[in-house]
Design a protein around this motif. Structure first.
Motif, PDB file in Angstrom:
ATOM      1  N   MET A   1       0.756  -1.109   0.122  1.00  0.00           N
ATOM      2  CA  MET A   1       0.079  -0.050  -0.131  1.00  0.00           C
ATOM      3  C   MET A   1       0.827   1.111   0.054  1.00  0.00           C
ATOM      4  O   MET A   1       1.716   1.425   0.848  1.00  0.00           O
ATOM      5  N   THR A   2       0.617   2.182  -0.822  1.00  0.00           N
ATOM      6  CA  THR A   2       1.277   3.351  -1.017  1.00  0.00           C
ATOM      7  C   THR A   2       0.613   4.648  -0.212  1.00  0.00           C
ATOM      8  O   THR A   2      -0.522   4.495  -0.139  1.00  0.00           O
ATOM      9  N   THR A   3       1.414   5.273   0.443  1.00  0.00           N
ATOM     10  CA  THR A   3       0.845   6.443   1.042  1.00  0.00           C
ATOM     11  C   THR A   3       0.937   7.716   0.297  1.00  0.00           C
ATOM     12  O   THR A   3       0.530   8.908   0.647  1.00  0.00           O
ATOM     13  N   LYS A   4       1.620   7.819  -0.707  1.00  0.00           N
ATOM     14  CA  LYS A   4       1.919   8.917  -1.625  1.00  0.00           C
ATOM     15  C   LYS A   4       0.419   9.120  -2.249  1.00  0.00           C
ATOM     16  O   LYS A   4      -0.192   8.638  -2.622  1.00  0.00           O
ATOM     17  N   ARG A   5       0.303  10.493  -2.057  1.00  0.00           N
ATOM     18  CA  ARG A   5      -1.150  10.916  -2.534  1.00  0.00           C
ATOM     19  C   ARG A   5      -0.934  11.331  -4.102  1.00  0.00           C
ATOM     20  O   ARG A   5       0.149  11.675  -4.580  1.00  0.00           O
ATOM     21  N   LYS A   6      -2.376  10.942  -4.573  1.00  0.00           N
ATOM     22  CA  LYS A   6      -2.303  11.320  -6.128  1.00  0.00           C
ATOM     23  C   LYS A   6      -3.098  12.413  -6.285  1.00  0.00           C
ATOM     24  O   LYS A   6      -4.277  12.794  -5.817  1.00  0.00           O
ATOM     25  N   PHE A   7      -2.420  13.256  -7.231  1.00  0.00           N
ATOM     26  CA  PHE A   7      -3.233  14.346  -7.516  1.00  0.00           C
ATOM     27  C   PHE A   7      -3.899  14.462  -8.873  1.00  0.00           C
ATOM     28  O   PHE A   7      -3.210  13.893  -9.753  1.00  0.00           O
ATOM     29  N   HIS A   8      -5.124  14.938  -9.023  1.00  0.00           N
ATOM     30  CA  HIS A   8      -5.825  14.962 -10.371  1.00  0.00           C
ATOM     31  C   HIS A   8      -5.512  16.363 -10.819  1.00  0.00           C
ATOM     32  O   HIS A   8      -6.034  17.217 -10.230  1.00  0.00           O
ATOM     33  N   ILE A   9      -5.050  16.455 -12.027  1.00  0.00           N
ATOM     34  CA  ILE A   9      -4.943  17.711 -12.723  1.00  0.00           C
ATOM     35  C   ILE A   9      -5.992  18.114 -13.798  1.00  0.00           C
ATOM     36  O   ILE A   9      -6.325  17.071 -14.664  1.00  0.00           O
ATOM     37  N   PRO A  10      -6.769  18.895 -13.421  1.00  0.00           N
ATOM     38  CA  PRO A  10      -7.934  19.022 -14.190  1.00  0.00           C
ATOM     39  C   PRO A  10      -7.729  19.370 -15.758  1.00  0.00           C
ATOM     40  O   PRO A  10      -6.627  20.301 -16.265  1.00  0.00           O
ATOM     41  N   ASP A  11      -8.321  18.888 -16.816  1.00  0.00           N
ATOM     42  CA  ASP A  11      -8.195  19.374 -17.953  1.00  0.00           C
ATOM     43  C   ASP A  11      -8.823  20.467 -18.310  1.00  0.00           C
ATOM     44  O   ASP A  11      -9.283  21.236 -17.466  1.00  0.00           O
ATOM     45  N   ALA A  12      -8.753  21.016 -19.567  1.00  0.00           N
ATOM     46  CA  ALA A  12      -9.374  22.598 -19.876  1.00  0.00           C
ATOM     47  C   ALA A  12     -10.710  22.629 -19.441  1.00  0.00           C
ATOM     48  O   ALA A  12     -11.110  23.484 -19.111  1.00  0.00           O
ATOM     49  N   ALA A  13     -11.675  21.678 -19.967  1.00  0.00           N
ATOM     50  CA  ALA A  13     -12.955  21.717 -19.850  1.00  0.00           C
ATOM     51  C   ALA A  13     -13.577  21.855 -18.176  1.00  0.00           C
ATOM     52  O   ALA A  13     -14.040  22.507 -17.778  1.00  0.00           O
ATOM     53  N   GLU A  14     -12.591  20.884 -17.770  1.00  0.00           N
ATOM     54  CA  GLU A  14     -12.942  20.789 -15.904  1.00  0.00           C
ATOM     55  C   GLU A  14     -12.376  22.014 -15.323  1.00  0.00           C
ATOM     56  O   GLU A  14     -13.200  22.633 -14.656  1.00  0.00           O
ATOM     57  N   ASP A  15     -11.312  22.837 -15.576  1.00  0.00           N
ATOM     58  CA  ASP A  15     -10.860  23.875 -15.224  1.00  0.00           C
ATOM     59  C   ASP A  15     -11.813  25.156 -15.426  1.00  0.00           C
ATOM     60  O   ASP A  15     -12.114  25.886 -14.398  1.00  0.00           O
ATOM     61  N   ALA A  16     -12.362  25.393 -16.621  1.00  0.00           N
ATOM     62  CA  ALA A  16     -13.335  26.290 -17.132  1.00  0.00           C
ATOM     63  C   ALA A  16     -14.600  25.962 -16.100  1.00  0.00           C
ATOM     64  O   ALA A  16     -15.238  27.038 -15.775  1.00  0.00           O
ATOM     65  N   ALA A  17     -14.941  24.742 -15.972  1.00  0.00           N
ATOM     66  CA  ALA A  17     -16.224  24.536 -15.161  1.00  0.00           C
ATOM     67  C   ALA A  17     -15.935  24.830 -13.768  1.00  0.00           C
ATOM     68  O   ALA A  17     -16.833  25.515 -12.986  1.00  0.00           O
ATOM     69  N   LEU A  18     -14.887  24.745 -13.264  1.00  0.00           N
ATOM     70  CA  LEU A  18     -14.388  25.081 -11.813  1.00  0.00           C
ATOM     71  C   LEU A  18     -14.545  26.533 -11.636  1.00  0.00           C
ATOM     72  O   LEU A  18     -14.768  27.171 -10.724  1.00  0.00           O
ATOM     73  N   THR A  19     -13.653  27.090 -12.529  1.00  0.00           N
ATOM     74  CA  THR A  19     -13.570  28.538 -12.671  1.00  0.00           C
ATOM     75  C   THR A  19     -14.962  29.351 -12.638  1.00  0.00           C
ATOM     76  O   THR A  19     -15.221  30.337 -11.876  1.00  0.00           O
ATOM     77  N   LYS A  20     -15.703  28.805 -13.480  1.00  0.00           N
ATOM     78  CA  LYS A  20     -17.206  29.379 -13.517  1.00  0.00           C
ATOM     79  C   LYS A  20     -17.905  29.219 -12.415  1.00  0.00           C
ATOM     80  O   LYS A  20     -18.672  30.170 -11.759  1.00  0.00           O
ATOM     81  N   ALA A  21     -17.888  27.946 -11.819  1.00  0.00           N
ATOM     82  CA  ALA A  21     -18.563  27.903 -10.533  1.00  0.00           C
ATOM     83  C   ALA A  21     -18.115  28.695  -9.511  1.00  0.00           C
ATOM     84  O   ALA A  21     -18.687  29.393  -8.589  1.00  0.00           O
ATOM     85  N   ALA A  22     -16.779  29.032  -9.397  1.00  0.00           N
ATOM     86  CA  ALA A  22     -15.963  29.766  -8.235  1.00  0.00           C
ATOM     87  C   ALA A  22     -16.583  31.230  -8.444  1.00  0.00           C
ATOM     88  O   ALA A  22     -16.763  31.989  -7.551  1.00  0.00           O
TER      89      ALA A  22
END
Length: 116
Positions: free
Chosen positions: A1-22
């Motif tokens: 089992m690894t304790t290293k965290r995995k990060f999800h980098i949003p793609d352009a569409a996800e980033d646009a949706a997050l920015t719009k929501a913010a």
């Protein structure tokens, strides 16, 4: 089992949706470029805002303060009676320091070491 965290980098569409929501959140709008440019590290800004003494308390490094090497404690293993350990633990946090103080007091009273 690894304790290293995995990060999800949003793609352009996800980033646009997050920015719009913010941006639609009136209570917590994203900072503008001008606001970001004016930002300063807390160590620079806090002393002027809350005073030197308060800023020093807020900005102090976590953990114990460093000590001179001649005052460092030595890690050791020692076998003691359970009732003695329970008695010191029963006094709450800091019981090991109190045990150290009790041993120092006994050693001083018996002329084993010079008092500090």
């Amino acid at each position: 089992m690894t304790t290293k965290r995995k990060f999800h980098i949003p793609d352009a569409a996800e980033d646009a949706a997050l920015t719009k929501a913010a941006e639609s959140d009136a209570d917590n709008r994203p900072l503008t470029d001008a606001q970001l440019k004016r930002m300063r590290p807390a160590r620079d800004a806090l002393p002027r805002m809350i005073g030197e003494k308060a800023a020093a308390a807020v900005l102090r490094k976590p953990g114990r303060p460093s000590m001179p090497s001649d005052q460092h404690k030595v890690r050791t293993t020692i076998r003691l009676d359970p009732d003695l350990i329970d008695a010191f633990k029963g006094t709450g946090d800091g019981w090991q320091s109190r045990m150290n103080d009790a041993l120092r007091e006994w050693a001083n009273s018996h002329g084993m070491i010079l008092g500090r």
